[in-house]
Design a protein around this motif. Sequence first.
Motif, PDB file in Angstrom:
ATOM      1  N   ARG A  48       1.463  -4.517   3.721  1.00 24.05           N
ATOM      2  CA  ARG A  48       2.536  -2.762   4.248  1.00 24.05           C
ATOM      3  C   ARG A  48       4.229  -2.796   5.046  1.00 24.05           C
ATOM      4  NH1 ARG A  48      -0.343   0.594   8.199  1.00 24.05           N
ATOM      5  NH2 ARG A  48      -3.105   0.422   7.535  1.00 24.05           N
ATOM      6  N   GLY A  49       5.452  -2.610   4.422  1.00 23.99           N
ATOM      7  CA  GLY A  49       6.711  -3.166   4.267  1.00 23.99           C
ATOM      8  C   GLY A  49       7.361  -1.845   4.491  1.00 23.99           C
ATOM      9  N   SER A  50       8.652  -1.840   4.243  1.00 19.97           N
ATOM     10  CA  SER A  50       9.478  -0.840   4.221  1.00 19.97           C
ATOM     11  C   SER A  50      10.700  -1.369   3.179  1.00 19.97           C
ATOM     12  CB  SER A  50       9.970   0.219   5.363  1.00 19.97           C
ATOM     13  OG  SER A  50      10.981  -0.994   5.980  1.00 19.97           O
ATOM     14  N   THR A  51      11.398  -0.477   2.546  1.00 20.70           N
ATOM     15  CA  THR A  51      13.009  -0.956   1.701  1.00 20.70           C
ATOM     16  C   THR A  51      13.497   0.515   2.055  1.00 20.70           C
ATOM     17  OG1 THR A  51      11.890  -2.085  -0.194  1.00 20.70           O
ATOM     18  CG2 THR A  51      13.939  -0.735  -0.703  1.00 20.70           C
ATOM     19  N   ASP A  52      14.983  -0.463   2.342  1.00 24.58           N
ATOM     20  CA  ASP A  52      16.443   0.492   3.099  1.00 24.58           C
ATOM     21  C   ASP A  52      17.080   0.557   1.450  1.00 24.58           C
ATOM     22  OD1 ASP A  52      15.241   1.729   5.558  1.00 24.58           O
ATOM     23  OD2 ASP A  52      15.246  -0.625   5.746  1.00 24.58           O
ATOM     24  N   LEU A  53      17.395   1.306   1.175  1.00 25.17           N
ATOM     25  CA  LEU A  53      19.025   1.055   0.722  1.00 25.17           C
ATOM     26  C   LEU A  53      19.741   2.166   0.791  1.00 25.17           C
ATOM     27  CD1 LEU A  53      20.524   1.492  -2.408  1.00 25.17           C
ATOM     28  CD2 LEU A  53      19.710   4.066  -3.088  1.00 25.17           C
ATOM     29  N   LEU A 110       4.301  -1.275 -11.222  1.00 26.20           N
ATOM     30  CA  LEU A 110       4.495  -2.883 -10.650  1.00 26.20           C
ATOM     31  C   LEU A 110       2.784  -2.321  -9.711  1.00 26.20           C
ATOM     32  CD1 LEU A 110       7.239  -4.856  -9.761  1.00 26.20           C
ATOM     33  CD2 LEU A 110       4.977  -5.341 -11.071  1.00 26.20           C
ATOM     34  N   GLY A 111       2.229  -0.923  -9.519  1.00 28.96           N
ATOM     35  CA  GLY A 111       1.230  -0.806  -8.969  1.00 28.96           C
ATOM     36  C   GLY A 111       1.405  -0.648  -7.374  1.00 28.96           C
ATOM     37  N   ILE A 112       2.891  -0.373  -6.505  1.00 26.22           N
ATOM     38  CA  ILE A 112       2.734  -1.020  -5.351  1.00 26.22           C
ATOM     39  C   ILE A 112       2.661   0.669  -4.671  1.00 26.22           C
ATOM     40  CG2 ILE A 112       4.734  -0.868  -3.872  1.00 26.22           C
ATOM     41  CD1 ILE A 112       5.238  -2.858  -5.518  1.00 26.22           C
ATOM     42  N   ALA A 113       1.902   0.834  -4.343  1.00 26.64           N
ATOM     43  CA  ALA A 113       1.771   2.438  -3.300  1.00 26.64           C
ATOM     44  C   ALA A 113       3.274   2.439  -2.374  1.00 26.64           C
ATOM     45  CB  ALA A 113       0.274   2.521  -2.553  1.00 26.64           C
ATOM     46  N   TRP A 114       3.382   3.782  -2.070  1.00 30.22           N
ATOM     47  CA  TRP A 114       5.032   3.918  -1.924  1.00 30.22           C
ATOM     48  C   TRP A 114       5.467   5.349  -1.517  1.00 30.22           C
ATOM     49  CZ3 TRP A 114       8.196   7.537  -4.028  1.00 30.22           C
ATOM     50  CH2 TRP A 114       8.064   7.831  -5.916  1.00 30.22           C
ATOM     51  N   LYS A 115       5.773   5.704  -0.244  1.00 30.62           N
ATOM     52  CA  LYS A 115       6.285   7.199  -0.333  1.00 30.62           C
ATOM     53  C   LYS A 115       7.385   7.014   0.050  1.00 30.62           C
ATOM     54  CE  LYS A 115       5.624   8.101   4.919  1.00 30.62           C
ATOM     55  NZ  LYS A 115       4.499   9.588   5.658  1.00 30.62           N
ATOM     56  N   LEU A 116       8.392   8.011  -0.119  1.00 30.42           N
ATOM     57  CA  LEU A 116       9.982   7.832   0.488  1.00 30.42           C
ATOM     58  C   LEU A 116      10.137   8.914   2.157  1.00 30.42           C
ATOM     59  CD1 LEU A 116      12.915   7.989  -0.232  1.00 30.42           C
ATOM     60  CD2 LEU A 116      13.122   9.826  -1.340  1.00 30.42           C
ATOM     61  N   ASN A 117      10.810   8.151   2.759  1.00 34.06           N
ATOM     62  CA  ASN A 117      10.495   8.603   3.902  1.00 34.06           C
ATOM     63  C   ASN A 117      11.424   8.909   4.338  1.00 34.06           C
ATOM     64  OD1 ASN A 117       8.160   7.966   6.148  1.00 34.06           O
ATOM     65  ND2 ASN A 117       9.721   6.883   7.689  1.00 34.06           N
ATOM     66  N   SER A 118      12.656   8.712   3.566  1.00 32.55           N
ATOM     67  CA  SER A 118      13.255   9.567   4.805  1.00 32.55           C
ATOM     68  C   SER A 118      14.182   9.122   3.921  1.00 32.55           C
ATOM     69  CB  SER A 118      13.935   9.276   6.225  1.00 32.55           C
ATOM     70  OG  SER A 118      14.210   7.892   6.404  1.00 32.55           O
TER      71      SER A 118
END
Length: 106
Positions: A52-57, A77-85
């Motif tokens: 699990r991790g996060s990405t910031d733009l 690429l089959g990566i589960a994700w959600k836009l958190n904020s």
Amino acid sequence: MDWHEKIVAAHLAVTDRVSHNRRIKSSRYFVWQEEAAKDFEGDGRHLERAMRGSTDLFTKMERDPWAGDLERQFDRLGIAWKLNSVQYEEETGFTHYEWLWEAYTG
């Protein structure tokens, strides 16, 4: 492809302005970080490995297309994700997007 290769590939498919754990001096860039393992175990063995991790733009561009580009790469690429904020940082002038993701090896 392991989880790390998937995460790196997703970001690099959008831009080379990406860093692991550190901000970059730029008006537009990604920073990603892993946060916790989420492994499936059975009979005392790891049967599947995930991270699990996060990405910031951080961007000064309104409605930055990199946001949608990254989401499409995660899907590809089959990566589960959600836009958190999505937040505007008044003191820096950046719009800050944050995604939470989970990437599996395999």
